[in-house]
Motif scaffolding. Structure first.
Motif, mmCIF file in Angstrom:
data_model
loop_
_atom_site.group_PDB
_atom_site.id
_atom_site.type_symbol
_atom_site.label_atom_id
_atom_site.label_comp_id
_atom_site.label_asym_id
_atom_site.label_seq_id
_atom_site.Cartn_x
_atom_site.Cartn_y
_atom_site.Cartn_z
ATOM 1 N N ARG A 176 -30.280 50.899 -3.828
ATOM 2 C CA ARG A 176 -31.020 49.945 -3.009
ATOM 3 C C ARG A 176 -30.823 50.181 -1.518
ATOM 4 N NH1 ARG A 176 -28.505 46.489 -6.742
ATOM 5 N NH2 ARG A 176 -27.335 45.362 -5.129
ATOM 6 N N HIS A 177 -29.761 50.887 -1.159
ATOM 7 C CA HIS A 177 -29.464 51.113 0.260
ATOM 8 C C HIS A 177 -29.098 52.578 0.494
ATOM 9 C CE1 HIS A 177 -29.498 46.763 1.002
ATOM 10 N NE2 HIS A 177 -28.840 46.658 -0.144
ATOM 11 N N GLU A 215 -27.053 42.004 4.147
ATOM 12 C CA GLU A 215 -28.469 42.321 3.942
ATOM 13 C C GLU A 215 -28.927 41.918 2.552
ATOM 14 O OE1 GLU A 215 -31.430 46.196 4.225
ATOM 15 O OE2 GLU A 215 -29.525 46.191 5.301
ATOM 16 N N GLU A 216 -28.052 42.112 1.558
ATOM 17 C CA GLU A 216 -28.388 41.698 0.200
ATOM 18 C C GLU A 216 -28.637 40.193 0.135
ATOM 19 O OE1 GLU A 216 -28.027 43.515 -3.274
ATOM 20 O OE2 GLU A 216 -29.085 44.699 -1.775
ATOM 21 N N LYS A 218 -29.603 38.242 2.525
ATOM 22 C CA LYS A 218 -30.846 37.927 3.222
ATOM 23 C C LYS A 218 -32.054 38.251 2.354
ATOM 24 C CE LYS A 218 -32.285 40.690 6.442
ATOM 25 N NZ LYS A 218 -32.385 41.437 7.723
ATOM 26 N N LEU A 219 -32.010 39.383 1.669
ATOM 27 C CA LEU A 219 -33.139 39.780 0.829
ATOM 28 C C LEU A 219 -33.299 38.848 -0.377
ATOM 29 C CD1 LEU A 219 -32.670 43.651 0.977
ATOM 30 C CD2 LEU A 219 -34.556 42.342 1.969
ATOM 31 N N THR A 222 -34.817 35.687 0.812
ATOM 32 C CA THR A 222 -36.216 35.841 1.190
ATOM 33 C C THR A 222 -37.115 36.024 -0.014
ATOM 34 O OG1 THR A 222 -35.537 36.868 3.284
ATOM 35 C CG2 THR A 222 -37.822 37.203 2.578
ATOM 36 N N TYR A 227 -36.332 40.023 -6.000
ATOM 37 C CA TYR A 227 -35.279 40.945 -5.575
ATOM 38 C C TYR A 227 -34.107 40.939 -6.552
ATOM 39 C CZ TYR A 227 -32.414 43.778 -2.538
ATOM 40 O OH TYR A 227 -31.661 44.811 -2.038
ATOM 41 N N VAL A 252 -40.906 45.648 -3.668
ATOM 42 C CA VAL A 252 -40.094 44.670 -2.947
ATOM 43 C C VAL A 252 -40.480 44.734 -1.489
ATOM 44 C CG1 VAL A 252 -37.774 43.929 -2.358
ATOM 45 C CG2 VAL A 252 -38.197 45.015 -4.553
ATOM 46 N N VAL A 254 -40.033 44.240 2.318
ATOM 47 C CA VAL A 254 -38.874 44.182 3.193
ATOM 48 C C VAL A 254 -39.288 43.640 4.534
ATOM 49 C CG1 VAL A 254 -37.072 45.502 4.327
ATOM 50 C CG2 VAL A 254 -37.782 46.110 2.009
#
Length: 259
Positions: A176-177, A215-216, A218-219, A222, A227, A252, A254
């Motif tokens: 994912r990153h 960041e995870e 936040k995603l 959102t 997600y 997804v 972003v």
């Protein structure tokens, strides 16, 4: 009175500066990770003061990247700048702090590890693969998205910036990153481990893991269940076999706070 022409000229200037300073900073940092310290400015400090300076350079990097990536930064910057300038300002500031780190970094005389022969070539091969991972991710997402310049470019083209969307292909099919994974591989695959390099590696690892976690969250906040499903099917940082076969065309979106 600020006219549209003046704003467009300023946007062009910022775009050029973002490319030169932001892009140049990224290239300089990658060369720094590949070749080690350039010893451009030898301040002739003792071991402890030199490490303290290096720690402060890392801290400046972390504070700039983390604080300016937040939505609150863009909201505050809109009081003084047009909304589409925020991403370009971030890119320029990022280039400045990373160039400062490369220029003023002080190398330690204490060498903890220096493998030779085949082992050294393995480290080098991993580093080259990490560079390829960065290039692959930038190609997948698009240059302007990676440098947070979509809103600036859209303004110059007199178009509305399109919402960035991440499709699970390329490196995102495996983790994912991918940029964070590539960063970890780059910092730990330099074969000569000096005391200053150990400081860099440990501090950047802590920051990358913390940034990934934030960041995870936040995603998830959102995009919710969409997600979470993606999280279940694709690992966060460490790819594992058959990960690419467990999901189809999951999309997804972003959010790019800079536009």
């Amino acid at each position: 009175m600020i006219t549209r022409t003046t704003t467009r000229i300023a946007a062009y200037v910022l775009l050029v500066l973002a490319g030169v300073i932001g892009g140049g900073g990224l290239l300089a940092f990658m060369l720094f990770l590949f070749a080690g310290s350039f010893n451009l400015v030898d301040l002739r400090l003792g071991e402890f003061p030199a490490l303290l300076l290096n720690a402060l350079l890392c801290l400046a990097f972390f504070i700039q990247h983390s604080s300016m990536a937040r939505q609150s930064f863009y909201q505050r910057s809109e009081r003084f700048l047009p909304a589409h300038f925020g991403g370009a300002v971030y890119a320029v500031a990022s280039g400045v702090v990373v160039l400062a780190l490369v220029v003023f970094w002080q190398e330690s005389a204490y060498r903890l590890l220096a493998p030779q022969g085949f082992v050294r070539w393995i480290f080098r091969a991993i580093l080259v693969l990490a560079f390829a991972g960065v290039a692959w991710t930038i190609w997948t997402l698009g240059l302007f998205t990676n440098f947070r310049l979509r809103s600036t470019v859209a303004e110059l083209r007199s178009t509305e910036p399109q919402a960035a969307s991440l499709i699970t292909y390329g490196p995102y099919r495996w983790v994912r990153h991918p940029l964070y994974l590539s960063a970890l591989l780059m910092i730990w695959s330099y074969p000569d481990l000096t005391l200053d390099r150990l400081l860099l590696n440990v501090s950047f690892t802590v920051w990358v893991i913390a940034a990934t976690r934030l960041e995870e969250r936040k995603l998830v906040a959102t995009f919710g269940e969409e997600y979470r499903n993606y999280q279940l099917k694709v690992p966060m940082l460490i790819p594992w076999p058959l990960a690419s076969g467990r999901h189809g065309e999951i999309r997804v979106k972003v959010v790019d706070n800079s536009g």
